[in-house]
Motif scaffolding. Structure first.
Motif, PDB file in Angstrom:
ATOM      1  N   GLY A 246     -36.017 -16.998 -85.152  1.00 43.31           N
ATOM      2  CA  GLY A 246     -37.293 -16.931 -85.871  1.00 43.31           C
ATOM      3  C   GLY A 246     -38.276 -15.995 -85.185  1.00 43.31           C
ATOM      4  N   TYR A 247     -38.295 -16.045 -83.866  1.00 45.73           N
ATOM      5  CA  TYR A 247     -39.207 -15.165 -83.131  1.00 45.73           C
ATOM      6  C   TYR A 247     -38.848 -13.705 -83.387  1.00 45.73           C
ATOM      7  N   MET A 248     -37.543 -13.433 -83.444  1.00 44.35           N
ATOM      8  CA  MET A 248     -37.120 -12.044 -83.623  1.00 44.35           C
ATOM      9  C   MET A 248     -37.362 -11.554 -85.047  1.00 44.35           C
ATOM     10  N   THR A 249     -37.252 -12.447 -86.035  1.00 42.20           N
ATOM     11  CA  THR A 249     -37.385 -11.986 -87.419  1.00 42.20           C
ATOM     12  C   THR A 249     -38.789 -12.189 -87.973  1.00 42.20           C
ATOM     13  N   TRP A 250     -39.536 -13.146 -87.454  1.00 43.64           N
ATOM     14  CA  TRP A 250     -40.808 -13.536 -88.051  1.00 43.64           C
ATOM     15  C   TRP A 250     -41.946 -13.324 -87.068  1.00 43.64           C
ATOM     16  N   GLY A 251     -41.705 -13.621 -85.808  1.00 43.50           N
ATOM     17  CA  GLY A 251     -42.761 -13.533 -84.803  1.00 43.50           C
ATOM     18  C   GLY A 251     -43.212 -14.910 -84.368  1.00 43.50           C
TER      19      GLY A 251
ATOM     20  N   MET B 230     -37.373  -6.057 -93.833  1.00 43.72           N
ATOM     21  CA  MET B 230     -37.142  -7.470 -93.533  1.00 43.72           C
ATOM     22  C   MET B 230     -35.656  -7.804 -93.675  1.00 43.72           C
ATOM     23  N   ILE B 231     -35.197  -8.709 -92.867  1.00 45.88           N
ATOM     24  CA  ILE B 231     -33.791  -9.097 -92.859  1.00 45.88           C
ATOM     25  C   ILE B 231     -33.457  -9.842 -94.164  1.00 45.88           C
ATOM     26  N   SER B 232     -32.281  -9.581 -94.713  1.00 45.96           N
ATOM     27  CA  SER B 232     -31.914 -10.274 -95.951  1.00 45.96           C
ATOM     28  C   SER B 232     -31.521 -11.713 -95.611  1.00 45.96           C
ATOM     29  N   ILE B 233     -31.717 -12.589 -96.607  1.00 43.51           N
ATOM     30  CA  ILE B 233     -31.450 -14.002 -96.346  1.00 43.51           C
ATOM     31  C   ILE B 233     -29.955 -14.242 -96.126  1.00 43.51           C
ATOM     32  N   GLU B 234     -29.116 -13.425 -96.764  1.00 44.08           N
ATOM     33  CA  GLU B 234     -27.673 -13.589 -96.577  1.00 44.08           C
ATOM     34  C   GLU B 234     -27.285 -13.288 -95.130  1.00 44.08           C
ATOM     35  N   LEU B 235     -27.832 -12.176 -94.612  1.00 47.19           N
ATOM     36  CA  LEU B 235     -27.522 -11.805 -93.229  1.00 47.19           C
ATOM     37  C   LEU B 235     -28.074 -12.851 -92.259  1.00 47.19           C
ATOM     38  N   LEU B 236     -29.320 -13.283 -92.523  1.00 45.55           N
ATOM     39  CA  LEU B 236     -29.930 -14.293 -91.658  1.00 45.55           C
ATOM     40  C   LEU B 236     -29.072 -15.554 -91.625  1.00 45.55           C
ATOM     41  N   THR B 237     -28.620 -15.987 -92.819  1.00 46.22           N
ATOM     42  CA  THR B 237     -27.794 -17.186 -92.895  1.00 46.22           C
ATOM     43  C   THR B 237     -26.525 -17.006 -92.054  1.00 46.22           C
ATOM     44  N   ALA B 238     -25.928 -15.840 -92.150  1.00 41.00           N
ATOM     45  CA  ALA B 238     -24.705 -15.586 -91.385  1.00 41.00           C
ATOM     46  C   ALA B 238     -24.982 -15.646 -89.880  1.00 41.00           C
TER      47      ALA B 238
END
Ligand code: NA
Ligand code: NA
Lengths: 189, 440, 311
Positions: B37-42, B1-9
């Motif tokens: 969101g679609y790419m990271t969560w679906g 899963m993508i880290s929240i820091e990377l997602l925020t960036a």
């Protein structure tokens, strides 16, 4: 080719007219909203009997105005954008930017539309209502949301076609429609 | 899963790109959240839309926005707003920048009616922006005054963010309301001082009213004074309806609408067309504001579901900094959060994470709460992303660009930052008055 | 070592609140008891879903597990209003347990929630609902004409006593009590009254509770639940049982703390109601039964059980 262009032009003008009509109609809800809230205050303070319907009614009207006005706001280019770079580039570059922006916005609105239709069906199936004592139906709100999204998608698609035309030919597809009253009254300091 | 820091960036980068391309803010934020969101969560993430729509459109607190905007539009279109400023010009017109000063005073009164930022700025903007621009005021001065004055809506009681802070940290609302009064007064005085000084230094910013060839007759003077007084009476009536317990701050907007229509009839300026046009413009503004709130809420809800609040909480634990540095770091974090979330979520998220730490360091919670309110006022009006900026852009005439707005706020943000710093240095500015007025 | 199942668990309390910590414990328990195979991220009020959105969010699977307050989703699941406890209902924990586990409420509720794609786990009990007023209530007639902020079922109950229920946003209660827009307000419990600072602007608590105890469910998205192997299902269920126990002991303690806090700030109790007042209070509650039974079939089944009990 010319026939296709004419059809596209007709489509855009049709969308324009429909969205303008809905946008104008929504404005009549403003005084109704104020009246409903003022009536609740009157009924509670003067008549000593708070209504059970004003709370939800005012929220529904609020939602209708907020959602349905979106397409008209797009037509009027009233949606807020950060226009720092945007104002510096040529009309043609602007239209290329718009191709991207409007596609992104349409993508969002298609999802909103799909989810609203889903909620509408669910509201019908389970007889969804508001949680208040009055408990009015929820289905019409979701139907309205679906309609509001479709209108926004239509308007965005028309604007997208216009941007594409401008990006290719350098000219707008439709001569700029008459500016609306709201803008002609704008103040020039 | 993508880290929240990377997602925020990544989210941050998408905002910058789409804003630079001039995309409509609300719809773009929604689109970015759904795409990433679609790419990271679906596609299960799409379900965030219905709950977000319901919680925004069925918020009785946000209902203040349409009611106050409509009131503002009715006041301008009927000329009642002008009557108020004309009268004030008769009174203090000889002072350079006098109109801006009247606007600040009117904004403070509007601040005492509304409890949320959106209603404060859009009402003040509707009523007071046009008179300043028409008299040739520098547009940056005019915009900045509206922005700074409209922001007072959450600093002058009643204030929804203060009520939320008090409840989530178990503090007294009464103390918050009273504690905010001195900082609010300081802000108003400094705003007026800034206007006076800056107009002295640069007279072009605020042209003096042209002295009319023919002096107004006593009768004309009387009429101006009467009209001004009557319009002031409307503000007093709206405020009175709140204080007397006739209406809640939200509902009082509707009292204002009715009052504006009654006054328009009295001034013989009532036309059904005026009501319809005001309704048209108000509906457009409401829709613009609400689509921003919907898109931004979809965006921040996605970000919160992915756990950005845990990132903030984790970051603030075990800092090992001197106490005042911790407080300053909190201020910095909140200013940065103002980049992506609105005033309510800042309070919901930061009050419970930060306040216990501040209290354990020996600070007064009411003082810390007021710092938070002062901070939010700044956070929502610092570029590039701030709800107050967008509201002001919505209300401004088409020839005002976002760049004008960005540039206009600099001195006012510095001024508010100054208030924040002196309140941080002298906690008594907050704590003294409640201690005087409330026992224990 | 990534978990096999990543769950999101939303509750309706704010971060840092006492109740919030109990849900945090439930999440931790699930994690430890499952040996890390289930990881639970706790979301507080406003962190992605608002309190009234929890029901819908669990239903769609946006959130895996939720602790919701049925009044907030009464429009989606009316039977929840009966489940939480109709005004005038019992506060006896033993009686409530029997009602759910032996007299047949649990299977009805499992079906009601199941029809909406939700798994209904063992409920837990939260403290009573009280009404605070600006003026003392010396007899039940004093409710006549009082404007009281009371949503849904509680509003109907107070209307039966002659009061006028008012709908307001929670964040406007304080200002409205202070200025006199309303004469009183209910709080979801004593802790809510304290946190909302109501005693600063209204001093009198009425001694009879509108609901003696509130029974709240933990709900889980059905398809997420079905993905769990049997042993993990048992572990989640066991953790909710521990949670119910913790809610019971802690909420009693917090309730008494909240009352003490408010009394220190000047809270007073309205005089002890007379026998006639108590009877009128109970009657106002019983009047609602028919109305609620008519709302939907699950409500009717629940109320039929109550009726059978009464005979
Ligand atoms: Na205010
Ligand atoms: Na900002």
């Amino acid at each position: 080719m010319i026939m296709i262009m004419t059809a596209i032009r007709r489509y855009c003008l049709g969308v324009h007219a429909l969205v303008a009509f809905i946008g104008n109609s929504v404005s009549y809800l403003m005084p109704v909203l104020a009246f409903v809230v003022a009536f609740e205050v009157f009924s509670r303070y003067i008549l000593d009997s708070p209504t059970i319907w004003a709370y939800d009614t005012s929220l529904f009207i609020f939602g209708y105005i907020a959602a349905l006005g979106g397409a008209y706001a797009q037509q009027q280019r009233a949606h807020i954008n950060v226009d720092i770079l945007y104002n510096k580039v040529s009309a043609r570059t602007k239209s290329i930017f718009n191709l991207f922006s409007f596609a992104l916005a349409m993508f969002f609105m298609v999802i909103v539309c799909k989810m609203s239709i889903g909620k509408f069906e669910e509201a019908l199936e389970f007889n969804y209502r508001r949680q208040s004592e009055w408990a009015p139906h929820m289905h019409h709100y979701w139907l309205m949301m679906a309609v509001a999204s479709v209108l926004l998608i239509l308007q965005l698609s028309s604007d997208w076609i216009d941007a594409l035309h401008q990006a290719i030919t350098g000219k707008p597809l439709i001569e700029k429609p008459l500016e609306n009253e709201s803008e002609e009254e704008g103040i020039a300091p | 899963m993508i880290s929240i820091e990377l997602l925020t960036a990544i989210l941050f980068a998408c905002i910058i790109v789409s804003f630079a391309l001039g995309a409509p803010v609300g719809l773009a934020l929604g689109g970015i959240a759904m795409g990433i969101g679609y790419m990271t969560w679906g596609d299960a993430l799409f379900n965030v839309i219905p709950t977000t729509l319901e919680s925004t459109h069925f918020s009785f607190i946000l209902l203040a926005i349409p009611l106050y905007i409509y009131m503002g539009q009715l006041l301008t279109r009927s000329g009642i707003g002008d009557a108020m400023f004309n009268a004030s010009q008769m009174l203090i017109g000889r002072v350079r920048g006098s109109l801006a000063i009247s606007v600040i005073v009117v904004c403070s009164m509007i601040g005492a009616m509304v409890g949320i930022i959106g209603a404060g700025i859009m009402t003040s903007g509707s009523i007071a922006l046009r008179p300043m621009l028409e008299r040739g005021y520098d547009k940056r001065l005019a915009l900045g005054v509206i922005m700074a004055g409209g922001g007072l809506g959450i600093l002058i009681p009643p204030s929804i963010p203060m009520i939320m802070f008090a409840s989530s940290t178990q503090n007294s609302v009464g103390r918050m309301f009273i504690g905010a009064l001195i900082p609010a007064l300081i802000t108003v005085v400094l705003l007026i001082a800034y206007v006076v000084i800056s107009c002295k230094l640069n007279p072009k910013r605020a042209p003096m009213d042209v002295v009319p060839e023919v002096q107004p007759t006593p009768k004309e003077k009387f009429l101006t004074a009467r009209d001004g007084l009557l319009s002031l009476l409307l503000i007093v009536a709206v405020l009175g309806s709140i204080i007397m317990g006739i209406a809640t701050p939200t509902e009082s907007g509707a009292i204002g609408v009715v009052g504006a229509i009654v006054l328009a009839i009295f001034f013989k300026r009532f036309k059904p067309r005026m009501v319809q046009k005001a309704g048209m413009q108000a509906a457009l503004l409401v829709s613009v504001a609400m689509w921003i709130i919907v898109g931004a809420s979809v965006f921040s809800n996605f970000h919160l579901l992915m756990g950005v609040q845990n990132m903030v909480a984790g970051f603030t634990q075990d800092l090992g900094l001197p106490p005042i540095m911790v407080i300053m770091l909190f201020q910095l974090i909140m200013l940065l959060l103002g980049f992506i979330i609105d005033e309510f979520i800042i309070v919901l998220m930061c009050a419970p994470i930060f306040t216990p730490i501040a209290v354990s360091l020996g600070y007064d919670p009411i003082w810390f709460g007021i710092l938070m309110i002062l901070n939010i006022e700044i956070a929502v009006q610092t570029p590039p992303y701030g709800f107050a900026l967008f509201y002001l852009k919505g209300i401004a005439p088409p020839n005002i660009t976002m760049l004008d707005i960005y540039k206009s706020i600099t001195p006012f943000v510095l001024l508010k930052l100054f208030v924040l710093i002196i309140v941080m240095m002298f906690p008594e500015l907050v704590t003294w008055l409640p201690n005087q007025l409330m026992d224990g | 070592n990534a978990a096999d199942y990543n769950w999101r668990f939303a509750n309706l309390y704010s971060r840092g609140s006492a109740f919030g910590a109990v849900y945090e414990d439930l999440a931790k328990n699930i994690e430890t008891m499952s040996d890390g195979r289930i990881k639970v991220q706790v979301l507080y009020d406003g962190e992605g879903v608002g309190s009234s959105g929890i029901f819908g969010a669990v239903k769609t699977g946006l959130i895996t597990m939720g602790a919701t307050f049925q009044s907030l989703n009464a429009g989606e699941l009316p039977a929840g209003l009966v489940e939480i406890g109709l005004p005038g209902g019992t506060s006896d924990v033993g009686e409530l347990t029997t009602l759910f586990q032996e007299k047949g409420w649990a299977p009805i509720l499992k079906e009601a929630y199941g029809a909406q794609g939700l798994v209904w786990l063992d409920p837990y009990i939260q403290p009573a609902v009280y009404v605070i007023t600006k003026k003392p209530i010396n007899s039940i007639e004093d409710f006549q004409g009082l404007k009281i902020r009371a949503p849904g079922a509680y509003g109907k109950f107070l209307r039966n006593l002659g009061a006028s229920p008012v709908s307001l946003a929670w964040s406007e209660i304080y200002t409205s009590l202070s200025t006199g827009v309303i004469d009183g307000s209910i709080g979801s419990n004593m802790i809510d009254h304290r946190d909302g600072n109501h005693v600063e602007v209204a001093k009198y608590m009425y001694p009879l509770p509108l609901a003696g105890a509130q029974v709240l469910p933990i709900i889980v998205n059905k398809s997420a639940w079905n993905k769990l192997p049997t042993d993990l299902k048992a572990i989640v269920k066991a953790a909710t049982t521990v949670h119910a126990q913790e809610q019971m002991t802690k909420s009693r303690l917090w309730e008494s703390e909240a009352i003490a806090d408010m009394e220190a700030k000047g809270l007073q109790w309205s005089p002890e109601p007379s026998a006639a007042d108590k009877a009128a209070w109970k009657a106002a509650g019983a009047k609602l039964w028919d109305e609620y039974a008519a709302a939907d079939k699950y409500s009717k089944e629940l109320i039929d059980v109550l009726r059978k009990e009464q005979k």
